[in-house]
Write a protein that holds these residues in place. Sequence first.
Motif, PDB file in Angstrom:
ATOM      1  N   GLU A 131       0.825  -1.208   0.000  1.00  0.00           N
ATOM      2  CA  GLU A 131       0.000   0.000   0.000  1.00  0.00           C
ATOM      3  C   GLU A 131       0.863   1.264   0.000  1.00  0.00           C
ATOM      4  OE1 GLU A 131      -3.402   1.900   2.903  1.00  0.00           O
ATOM      5  OE2 GLU A 131      -3.161  -0.274   2.881  1.00  0.00           O
ATOM      6  N   ILE A 132       1.944   1.246   0.782  1.00  0.00           N
ATOM      7  CA  ILE A 132       2.868   2.387   0.810  1.00  0.00           C
ATOM      8  C   ILE A 132       3.484   2.598  -0.568  1.00  0.00           C
ATOM      9  CG2 ILE A 132       5.065   3.223   1.738  1.00  0.00           C
ATOM     10  CD1 ILE A 132       4.263   1.782   4.386  1.00  0.00           C
ATOM     11  N   ARG A 133       3.976   1.517  -1.177  1.00  0.00           N
ATOM     12  CA  ARG A 133       4.595   1.631  -2.509  1.00  0.00           C
ATOM     13  C   ARG A 133       3.585   2.096  -3.556  1.00  0.00           C
ATOM     14  NH1 ARG A 133       7.286  -3.371  -0.717  1.00  0.00           N
ATOM     15  NH2 ARG A 133       9.431  -2.794  -0.239  1.00  0.00           N
ATOM     16  N   HIS A 134       2.353   1.616  -3.442  1.00  0.00           N
ATOM     17  CA  HIS A 134       1.309   2.034  -4.377  1.00  0.00           C
ATOM     18  C   HIS A 134       1.062   3.544  -4.263  1.00  0.00           C
ATOM     19  CE1 HIS A 134      -2.314   1.921  -6.794  1.00  0.00           C
ATOM     20  NE2 HIS A 134      -2.960   2.536  -5.809  1.00  0.00           N
ATOM     21  N   ASN A 135       0.960   4.047  -3.043  1.00  0.00           N
ATOM     22  CA  ASN A 135       0.744   5.480  -2.842  1.00  0.00           C
ATOM     23  C   ASN A 135       1.949   6.301  -3.286  1.00  0.00           C
ATOM     24  OD1 ASN A 135      -1.774   4.886  -1.845  1.00  0.00           O
ATOM     25  ND2 ASN A 135      -1.166   5.043   0.302  1.00  0.00           N
ATOM     26  N   LEU A 136       3.143   5.756  -3.088  1.00  0.00           N
ATOM     27  CA  LEU A 136       4.347   6.444  -3.563  1.00  0.00           C
ATOM     28  C   LEU A 136       4.400   6.480  -5.086  1.00  0.00           C
ATOM     29  CD1 LEU A 136       6.966   5.024  -1.054  1.00  0.00           C
ATOM     30  CD2 LEU A 136       6.238   7.408  -1.233  1.00  0.00           C
ATOM     31  N   SER A 137       3.948   5.412  -5.735  1.00  0.00           N
ATOM     32  CA  SER A 137       3.945   5.408  -7.204  1.00  0.00           C
ATOM     33  C   SER A 137       2.945   6.421  -7.742  1.00  0.00           C
ATOM     34  CB  SER A 137       3.660   4.010  -7.755  1.00  0.00           C
ATOM     35  OG  SER A 137       2.333   3.627  -7.511  1.00  0.00           O
ATOM     36  N   LYS A 138       1.813   6.621  -7.040  1.00  0.00           N
ATOM     37  CA  LYS A 138       0.867   7.661  -7.453  1.00  0.00           C
ATOM     38  C   LYS A 138       1.507   9.048  -7.306  1.00  0.00           C
ATOM     39  CE  LYS A 138      -2.821   6.548  -4.988  1.00  0.00           C
ATOM     40  NZ  LYS A 138      -4.213   6.434  -4.494  1.00  0.00           N
ATOM     41  N   LEU A 139       2.274   9.233  -6.229  1.00  0.00           N
ATOM     42  CA  LEU A 139       2.980  10.507  -6.036  1.00  0.00           C
ATOM     43  C   LEU A 139       4.030  10.693  -7.120  1.00  0.00           C
ATOM     44  CD1 LEU A 139       3.556  13.007  -4.230  1.00  0.00           C
ATOM     45  CD2 LEU A 139       5.197  11.558  -3.006  1.00  0.00           C
ATOM     46  N   GLN A 140       4.730   9.636  -7.472  1.00  0.00           N
ATOM     47  CA  GLN A 140       5.761   9.715  -8.510  1.00  0.00           C
ATOM     48  C   GLN A 140       5.140  10.032  -9.862  1.00  0.00           C
ATOM     49  OE1 GLN A 140       7.953   6.075  -9.445  1.00  0.00           O
ATOM     50  NE2 GLN A 140       9.838   7.252  -9.240  1.00  0.00           N
ATOM     51  N   THR A 141       4.003   9.432 -10.159  1.00  0.00           N
ATOM     52  CA  THR A 141       3.285   9.726 -11.420  1.00  0.00           C
ATOM     53  C   THR A 141       2.862  11.189 -11.456  1.00  0.00           C
ATOM     54  OG1 THR A 141       2.495   7.455 -11.530  1.00  0.00           O
ATOM     55  CG2 THR A 141       1.332   9.075 -12.867  1.00  0.00           C
ATOM     56  N   ALA A 142       2.375  11.695 -10.347  1.00  0.00           N
ATOM     57  CA  ALA A 142       1.975  13.102 -10.282  1.00  0.00           C
ATOM     58  C   ALA A 142       3.200  14.021 -10.447  1.00  0.00           C
ATOM     59  CB  ALA A 142       1.276  13.392  -8.964  1.00  0.00           C
ATOM     60  N   ALA A 143       4.328  13.597  -9.921  1.00  0.00           N
ATOM     61  CA  ALA A 143       5.549  14.411 -10.028  1.00  0.00           C
ATOM     62  C   ALA A 143       6.069  14.445 -11.466  1.00  0.00           C
ATOM     63  CB  ALA A 143       6.626  13.861  -9.110  1.00  0.00           C
ATOM     64  N   GLU A 144       5.830  13.396 -12.236  1.00  0.00           N
ATOM     65  CA  GLU A 144       6.316  13.346 -13.610  1.00  0.00           C
ATOM     66  C   GLU A 144       5.436  14.123 -14.573  1.00  0.00           C
ATOM     67  OE1 GLU A 144       6.574   9.167 -14.331  1.00  0.00           O
ATOM     68  OE2 GLU A 144       8.437   8.963 -13.207  1.00  0.00           O
ATOM     69  N   CYS A 145       4.189  14.382 -14.214  1.00  0.00           N
ATOM     70  CA  CYS A 145       3.281  15.102 -15.099  1.00  0.00           C
ATOM     71  C   CYS A 145       3.555  16.583 -15.121  1.00  0.00           C
ATOM     72  CB  CYS A 145       1.829  14.875 -14.673  1.00  0.00           C
ATOM     73  SG  CYS A 145       1.306  13.187 -14.950  1.00  0.00           S
TER      74      CYS A 145
END
Length: 134
Positions: free
Chosen positions: A120-134
């Motif tokens: 769950e932590i990694r999933h939420n971090l990947s959403k943050l990373q996706t938002a950072a790349e946009c």
Amino acid sequence: VIPSTSETKPNSQKHPSKFQKPKHSHQAHTEHYTTMLSNPTFTIAYCHNCDGGLQEYMSTAKACREMFPEATIVGLRRHAYPIEVTVTAKLGQQEMEIWHGQQEDLFQKYWHRRANSLHEIRHNLSKLQTAAEC
């Protein structure tokens, strides 16, 4: 009389940096904002518990470091009950919660709960990373 740079034809083979346009403040701001997003500051608040809580902190910090290798990670050890872990990310002036849960969910002896929590932590971090790349 020396012609201004707008009248001069740039010669890319001789001094390319002399003829580059200066960055506009918006462009510099965008690059600074992108850097902040790619290097957030994570705060991991965890409870001291009986053994110090360092194992749960290290597991959470490792998950953050996997997704954001250049991030700053700050540990905040509390002496309070119930024993909980909260992971927050600070991006510039904005702070957001990545994960909050019972510290027992990260204990190695409860491997199934630990695996679910780290997922769950990694999933939420990947959403943050996706938002950072946009």
